[in-house]
Design an enzyme around this catalytic site. Structure first.
Site, mmCIF file in Angstrom:
data_model
loop_
_atom_site.group_PDB
_atom_site.id
_atom_site.type_symbol
_atom_site.label_atom_id
_atom_site.label_comp_id
_atom_site.label_asym_id
_atom_site.label_seq_id
_atom_site.Cartn_x
_atom_site.Cartn_y
_atom_site.Cartn_z
ATOM 1 C CG ASP A 82 -2.283 -0.467 0.994
ATOM 2 O OD1 ASP A 82 -2.766 -0.337 -0.155
ATOM 3 O OD2 ASP A 82 -2.903 -0.993 1.931
ATOM 4 C CE LYS A 111 -4.600 -2.529 -1.298
ATOM 5 N NZ LYS A 111 -5.178 -1.452 -0.481
ATOM 6 C CD GLU A 113 -7.097 3.191 0.986
ATOM 7 O OE1 GLU A 113 -7.794 4.169 1.326
ATOM 8 O OE2 GLU A 113 -6.766 2.287 1.764
ATOM 9 C CD GLU A 180 -11.805 -2.219 2.539
ATOM 10 O OE1 GLU A 180 -10.742 -1.882 1.991
ATOM 11 O OE2 GLU A 180 -11.938 -2.297 3.781
HETATM 12 O O1 KIV Z 1 -4.741 -2.443 4.162
HETATM 13 C C1 KIV Z 1 -5.296 -3.509 3.856
HETATM 14 O O2 KIV Z 1 -5.118 -4.559 4.512
HETATM 15 C C2 KIV Z 1 -6.176 -3.500 2.701
HETATM 16 C C3 KIV Z 1 -7.087 -4.681 2.512
HETATM 17 C C4 KIV Z 1 -8.141 -4.734 3.544
HETATM 18 C C5 KIV Z 1 -7.651 -4.731 1.134
HETATM 19 O O3 KIV Z 1 -6.185 -2.585 1.956
#
Ligand code: KIV
Length: 263
Positions: A82, A111, A113, A180
């Site tokens: 992330d 990833k 958001e 999500e």
């Molecule tokens: O941070 C995380 O664990 C996530 C998942 C819940 C998709 O983004």
């Protein structure tokens, strides 16, 4: 899975993709030896491991530390990391630096958001050779703006917006997208319309794959039991009972036993 082309193949062949969110080397080693396809080093680490109340507390340093640990545990595994809160909002250079740091720490992809306001970042990262996974629906980094952790896309206009954002993400080159807390019919529709695989969490059975946080599927947190999580173990009781058994053995002079004592 080794790379993004495996995600595309899984989507084409309708092979359900399994991703597990985990944050440390030991758990990564176990997952790497399992039948799962990918590990997500999610910014949920800020809450699950560090005890913060939301993911906005995840920093780039924190994410890099956990990505590096997971990579040490899972040398050949596909790891998605992330991009932490606001790191894609400081301009292209800062966003690219953050993504580069995660890749250098061991991530295979990043990833991020949402989409509105950072379409240019997605395009720039993809154009720079960095695989990007999108994340639509409930985007926990925006919890303060969304007014809490609630299902997104129930209203027709919201559902339209999600479909539009998924299309845009695909056009910008995202190789996959997490959905999500989205109504199942909306997630299924998006999945049917897109050729990139969708990975659902609280988004029903019609996505191309599913992701769960390891501590959730292990049932480690007795205070967090949302309906969309299936607990595959009762980890909380397991850990508590094991620690209690250890405590009783120490106090009852049953641990260590003779065979556990070093000569
Ligand atoms: O941070 C995380 O664990 C996530 C998942 C819940 C998709 O983004």
């Amino acid at each position: 899975m080794k790379n993004v082309t495996d995600f595309a193949r899984a989507r084409r062949e309708l092979h359900p993709i399994v991703m597990v969110a985990a944050y440390d080397a030991l758990m990564a080693r176990i997952i790497a030896a399992s039948e799962a396809d990918a590990i997500l080093v999610g910014d949920s680490v800020a809450m699950v491991v560090h005890g913060y109340p939301s993911t906005v507390h995840a920093t780039l340093d924190m994410m890099c530390t956990h990505v590096a640990a997971v990579r040490r545990g899972a040398a050949d595994f596909f790891i998605v990391a992330d991009l932490p809160f606001l790191s894609v909002r400081r301009g292209l250079v800062a966003a690219t630096d953050a993504a580069g740091a995660l890749l250098q720490a061991g991530a295979s992809a990043v990833k991020l958001e949402g989409l509105t306001g950072h379409e240019d970042v997605v395009a720039h990262l993809v154009g720079s050779g960095i695989p990007v996974m999108g994340h639509l629906g409930l985007t926990p980094q925006s919890v303060h703006q969304l007014g809490g952790y609630r299902v997104q896309g129930r209203a027709p206009a919201e559902a339209e917006r999600l479909r539009h954002d998924a299309q845009k993400l695909e056009e910008l080159g995202a190789f996959s997208c997490v959905l999500e807390c989205v109504p199942a019919r909306v997630a299924s529709q998006i999945t049917a319309e897109r050729s990139m695989p969708t990975i659902g969490i609280g988004a029903g059975a019609g996505t191309s794959g599913q992701v769960l946080v390891l501590s959730d599927l292990l049932g480690l947190d007795d205070q967090f039991q949302p309906r969309f999580v299936r607990r595959y173990a009762e980890g909380h009781g397991l850990v508590r009972d094991a620690v209690n058994a250890f405590s009783r053995d120490v106090r009852g002079a049953r641990f260590p036993a003779r065979e556990e004592v070093l000569a």
